[in-house]
Design a protein around this motif. Structure first.
Motif, PDB file in Angstrom:
ATOM      1  N   SER A 106      70.136 -49.592 -13.138  1.00 11.65           N
ATOM      2  CA  SER A 106      68.913 -49.395 -12.386  1.00 11.65           C
ATOM      3  C   SER A 106      68.154 -48.204 -12.942  1.00 11.65           C
ATOM      4  CB  SER A 106      69.237 -49.172 -10.923  1.00 11.65           C
ATOM      5  OG  SER A 106      70.069 -48.056 -10.788  1.00 11.65           O
ATOM      6  N   SER A 119      64.505 -46.687 -14.214  1.00  6.84           N
ATOM      7  CA  SER A 119      63.093 -46.975 -14.026  1.00  6.84           C
ATOM      8  C   SER A 119      62.576 -47.658 -15.279  1.00  6.84           C
ATOM      9  CB  SER A 119      62.326 -45.674 -13.830  1.00  6.84           C
ATOM     10  OG  SER A 119      62.941 -44.901 -12.848  1.00  6.84           O
ATOM     11  N   ALA A 134      71.259 -44.618  -5.744  1.00  9.87           N
ATOM     12  CA  ALA A 134      70.756 -45.862  -6.343  1.00  9.87           C
ATOM     13  C   ALA A 134      69.808 -46.573  -5.384  1.00  9.87           C
ATOM     14  CB  ALA A 134      71.926 -46.775  -6.710  1.00  9.87           C
ATOM     15  N   SER A 146      66.145 -47.291  -6.734  1.00  5.82           N
ATOM     16  CA  SER A 146      66.009 -48.648  -7.256  1.00  5.82           C
ATOM     17  C   SER A 146      65.379 -49.639  -6.298  1.00  5.82           C
ATOM     18  CB  SER A 146      67.380 -49.220  -7.628  1.00  5.82           C
ATOM     19  OG  SER A 146      68.152 -48.254  -8.234  1.00  5.82           O
ATOM     20  N   ARG A 162      61.261 -47.035  -3.627  1.00  5.03           N
ATOM     21  CA  ARG A 162      60.872 -46.219  -4.792  1.00  5.03           C
ATOM     22  C   ARG A 162      59.359 -46.153  -4.976  1.00  5.03           C
ATOM     23  NH1 ARG A 162      62.108 -49.047 -10.483  1.00  5.03           N
ATOM     24  NH2 ARG A 162      60.437 -47.635 -11.032  1.00  5.03           N
ATOM     25  N   ILE A 175      71.682 -44.501 -13.049  1.00  6.82           N
ATOM     26  CA  ILE A 175      70.259 -44.275 -12.800  1.00  6.82           C
ATOM     27  C   ILE A 175      69.659 -43.312 -13.823  1.00  6.82           C
ATOM     28  CG2 ILE A 175      68.597 -43.403 -11.129  1.00  6.82           C
ATOM     29  CD1 ILE A 175      71.091 -43.722  -9.104  1.00  6.82           C
TER      30      ILE A 175
END
Lengths: 95, 352
Positions: free
Chosen positions: A2, A4, B114, B118, B123, B300
């Motif tokens: 995950s 961006s 997360a 995510s 977000r 991440i």
């Protein structure tokens, strides 16, 4: 994974987008060679990942390459893998 | 990043059972500067106490309904944050400017991070702020040996608050500090018992805060100067969780190829993300005169942050890693090989 999507979007605008995209594909292919895989640009929109045995999959971005490749060859692609590093050493020493 | 400026920062307060999370939270929220902070807590562990204290602290408290945030309630955490945001938008609750999530003492913080970074809706409106971990000076050495969650909580921290130092002898406090530093050399370590804690330093001064990001990066880099002191031999001892964690800093003399670095890091996180607890550093990128800051927690990776200038005279790339069962040499050799490959391709391209 995950991350961006913008995390690794490109070389900070120092090179044109298309040139950067081709460079990225070229660099990834040097890595993928070691796992008998190959990546091709697909109309500047996405990428096609293919294996030597004829499996193919369309992936959207760099983040998606690794999980797809993992599924294709049935094991993880570890950047610390000794065989990969030996292959890279060979590549860079060849020039 | 500019894009993230309008986002509501989310701080995570984590720490092992009985390490003083709620006491710290109370102290932080008493500060006028952080009066408009919404709080989410979780009912597992310190059950009723948490509930009552926090209800008095803040009317925006929403109690999560079931068990442990990390696995069973990730969906609940998502729903809770989204619900808070809708109520804020509808004007049903005050327009809070910050959100604090207090985890359970047994939580693995990674899934919580997360969820915030995510989940598509979250977000869009929120961004991850500092992760604050409380550690109890009396018990932390034992907890780090025995409890994998405790090691993770310390490893992912941006700020570490050492509590109960007034209850421990000086040599115990020293051992506690050393044990914590070995797992995470880069986060400021604050003792809360004898002095007031600075809420801004804990909650607000982070890499996205323009007036403090230079200082924040300088703090990370401080850890790289003491690297030899903190680095420990690579060992495999399944019974000691902290022995499997290594924290080290790598310094690269040559500028980093951004594309190669991106390929390398995403590949590493895909294959070994569970073992990469923390990556943060400053990069000298080929073709870019100013530094680029990268930071990530497990799987991440945050968007890179561009700095206007270097924090000091050293313009080399410096990266701090906190990893499990991976050696400094493995990381260094691998990243160098990727960067060398990029240089080589570039050179051939130029020659063609």
């Amino acid at each position: 994974m995950s991350a961006s999507p913008e995390a690794f979007g490109g070389r900070q605008g120092v090179v044109p987008r298309r040139q950067e995209r081709l460079y990225r594909v070229k660099l990834i292919n040097e890595i993928l060679k070691s796992f008998a895989l190959r990546l091709d640009d697909w109309q500047g929109q996405s990428f096609i990942l293919s294996s030597r045995t004829g499996k193919t999959e369309i992936v959207d971005d760099l983040m998606a390459v690794w999980p797809a490749a993992e599924k294709m060859i049935g094991r993880q692609l570890d950047p610390m893998d000794p065989a990969l590093l030996a292959h890279l050493r060979h590549q860079t020493m060849g020039h | 990043m500019t894009k993230e400026l309008g986002h509501i920062p989310v701080n995570i307060i984590t720490g092992f059972l009985g390490s003083g999370k709620t006491t710290l939270l109370q102290r932080l929220l008493n500060s006028d500067e952080f009066a408009d902070t919404a709080v989410l807590i979780n009912e597992f562990g310190e059950v009723g106490l948490d509930h009552h204290l926090l209800e008095e602290i803040d009317e925006n408290t929403l109690l999560l309904q079931s068990g442990c945030i990390c696995c069973t309630i990730r969906g609940d955490l998502k729903d809770a944050i989204r619900d808070l945001y809708s109520r804020r938008e509808r004007g049903e609750i005050p327009a809070f400017r910050r959100l604090v999530v207090e985890t359970t003492g047994l939580a693995d913080p990674a899934p919580i991070l997360a969820t915030i970074t995510s989940e598509p809706v979250i977000r869009h409106h929120f961004r991850l702020g500092n992760v604050i971990t409380t550690v109890d000076a009396v018990n932390v050495v034992m907890q780090l040996r025995r409890q994998p969650e405790s090691v993770k909580q310390v490893a992912v921290a941006d700020r570490i608050v050492l509590t109960k130092t007034d209850l421990a002898k000086p040599d115990v406090v020293k051992k506690a500090r050393d044990a914590v530093r070995r797992v995470n050399p880069a986060a400021p370590l604050i003792e809360s018992a004898n002095a007031p804690v600075d809420p801004s330093l804990l909650l607000a001064h982070d890499i996205h805060d323009d007036s403090h990001k230079l200082a924040e990066v300088a703090r990370w880099l401080e850890a790289t100067r003491h690297d030899d002191h903190h680095e420990r031999p690579h060992r495999h001892d399944a019974n000691r969780h902290d022995a499997r964690i290594t924290a080290f800093a790598l310094v690269f003399e040559r500028p980093m190829d951004w594309t190669a670095f991106g390929i390398w890091l995403t590949m590493l996180l895909q294959s070994r993300g569970e073992d990469v607890l923390r990556v943060k550093g400053i990069l000298n990128v080929v073709g870019v005169p100013t530094p680029v800051v990268i930071h990530g927690v497990q799987h991440i990776v945050h968007p890179p942050v561009h700095m206007k200038k270097w924090p000091d005279d050293d313009k080399r790339s410096r990266i701090v890693f906190i990893v499990r069962d991976i050696s400094k040499e493995e990381i260094a050799n691998s990243l160098s090989a990727f960067n060398r490959l990029a240089r080589d391709l570039d050179r051939n391209h130029d020659a063609a």
